[in-house]
Design an enzyme around this catalytic site. Sequence first.
Site, PDB file in Angstrom:
ATOM      1  N   SER A 145      17.714   7.482  19.325  1.00  0.00           N
ATOM      2  CA  SER A 145      18.727   8.544  19.161  1.00  0.00           C
ATOM      3  C   SER A 145      20.152   8.038  18.919  1.00  0.00           C
ATOM      4  O   SER A 145      20.355   7.214  18.044  1.00  0.00           O
ATOM      5  CB  SER A 145      18.663   9.582  20.280  1.00  0.00           C
ATOM      6  OG  SER A 145      17.397  10.228  20.259  1.00  0.00           O
ATOM      7  N   SER A 183      16.775   9.260  11.964  1.00  0.00           N
ATOM      8  CA  SER A 183      17.970   9.575  12.742  1.00  0.00           C
ATOM      9  C   SER A 183      19.183   9.542  11.821  1.00  0.00           C
ATOM     10  O   SER A 183      19.239   8.740  10.885  1.00  0.00           O
ATOM     11  CB  SER A 183      18.189   8.560  13.875  1.00  0.00           C
ATOM     12  OG  SER A 183      17.232   8.732  14.897  1.00  0.00           O
ATOM     13  N   HIS A 240      17.774  14.135  14.648  1.00  0.00           N
ATOM     14  CA  HIS A 240      16.695  13.201  14.990  1.00  0.00           C
ATOM     15  C   HIS A 240      15.359  13.881  14.754  1.00  0.00           C
ATOM     16  O   HIS A 240      15.184  15.043  15.120  1.00  0.00           O
ATOM     17  CB  HIS A 240      16.815  12.739  16.445  1.00  0.00           C
ATOM     18  CG  HIS A 240      18.127  12.080  16.738  1.00  0.00           C
ATOM     19  ND1 HIS A 240      18.397  10.791  16.328  1.00  0.00           N
ATOM     20  CD2 HIS A 240      19.248  12.537  17.330  1.00  0.00           C
ATOM     21  CE1 HIS A 240      19.636  10.488  16.681  1.00  0.00           C
ATOM     22  NE2 HIS A 240      20.178  11.528  17.280  1.00  0.00           N
ATOM     23  N   CYS A 266      15.717   9.536  23.424  1.00  0.00           N
ATOM     24  CA  CYS A 266      14.426  10.225  23.463  1.00  0.00           C
ATOM     25  C   CYS A 266      13.356   9.275  23.987  1.00  0.00           C
ATOM     26  O   CYS A 266      13.654   8.252  24.596  1.00  0.00           O
ATOM     27  CB  CYS A 266      14.081  10.739  22.068  1.00  0.00           C
ATOM     28  SG  CYS A 266      14.115   9.439  20.802  1.00  0.00           S
TER      29      CYS A 266
END
Length: 357
Positions: free
Chosen positions: A66, A250, A263, A80
Amino acid sequence: MAVSGFEGFEKRLELHFSGDDPIRVSNLGLRLLEFESVDDVLHAVQCTVVSAVGNRYFDAYVLSESSLFVYPTKIIIKTCGTTQLLKSIRPLLYYANLMGFYLSDCKYTRGSFIFPQSQPFPHTSFEDEVFYIENCLPSRLSHRKASFMPSKKSSSQSHAWHVFTASDDHHHHGHPLSSMDSLSPASSSYTVEVCMTELDRTTAQKFFRRPGDRKSGDAAGREMTENTGIRGINPNAFICDFAFDPCGYSMNGMHGEKYSTVHVTPEEGYSYASFECVGSLAHDRDDFVEVLKKVVQVFRPGNMSVAISCALTAGDDVWTRVINGLEPLGLKCRSCAVDDFPAAGTILFQTFTSRRK
């Protein structure tokens, strides 16, 4: 335990700092943090930097899991997978203190994990997370609140919203920071956090790398940004993007002092995408609804949640404007919740499902 897929839902931490040296605060401030220190923080979380850019206002890092944003007096980190995001608090406070900064506000948010049983401590439950955060924070952050939105009686458990905020007395009564650096109710700034699952299959396939693709993550990321329509969400932003191998995407967008970030975890069965941006109700009051519409048109999710943090004024109908913007796109509003947090303003939380379901 069943074999789990990748956890797309992010944990998000926002920390605001104050300093006694006005020159240091108004200039680069926390942006002077050495990369070795940033790397040390991320090591505790269990992720790394894959790309980074900066402008005159802030630095934006794309992480292996992320994003990280560093402003002169504010740090936002969202990660994440099975990262241990909250383990970043102690080292961040340590390095900030060495630079003459002290914590004035803390805000933690997340959705409901797809694979909660795979999360390591302290993310094993919201209660564990709150307990861990409170033990990391200095005692002067006395205005604390934890909230589960909507209430546990809701049927929309897959898109519940977990919020914890804490602030000190000084900030609780409001002191001036720049619009993007402020969480005080006097600020007109807002943050929008969007979580989406059950992505349109055709869209999700665009976030897979082609077999034998020898492009760099940056080059493949640029291609995905153009091919998926993400570029059009905020065409004025400078975009730093990255494509993972064999799949996943991302991006961080920079537009003046505002950031946006996307994302994507595209795998079938647990597909997920998130979108986040900041803005000002005073200057672009209706922009976020138009942005939300563009996000929906890119990902066409089966389920979606929208959390908006802002300082509401009397009679403001932000939630109605969101519904009126999204329902014509085939999304049905399933729940609305609102809660007020000390020094963090109001959080509105709405869940939607596709009418195709």
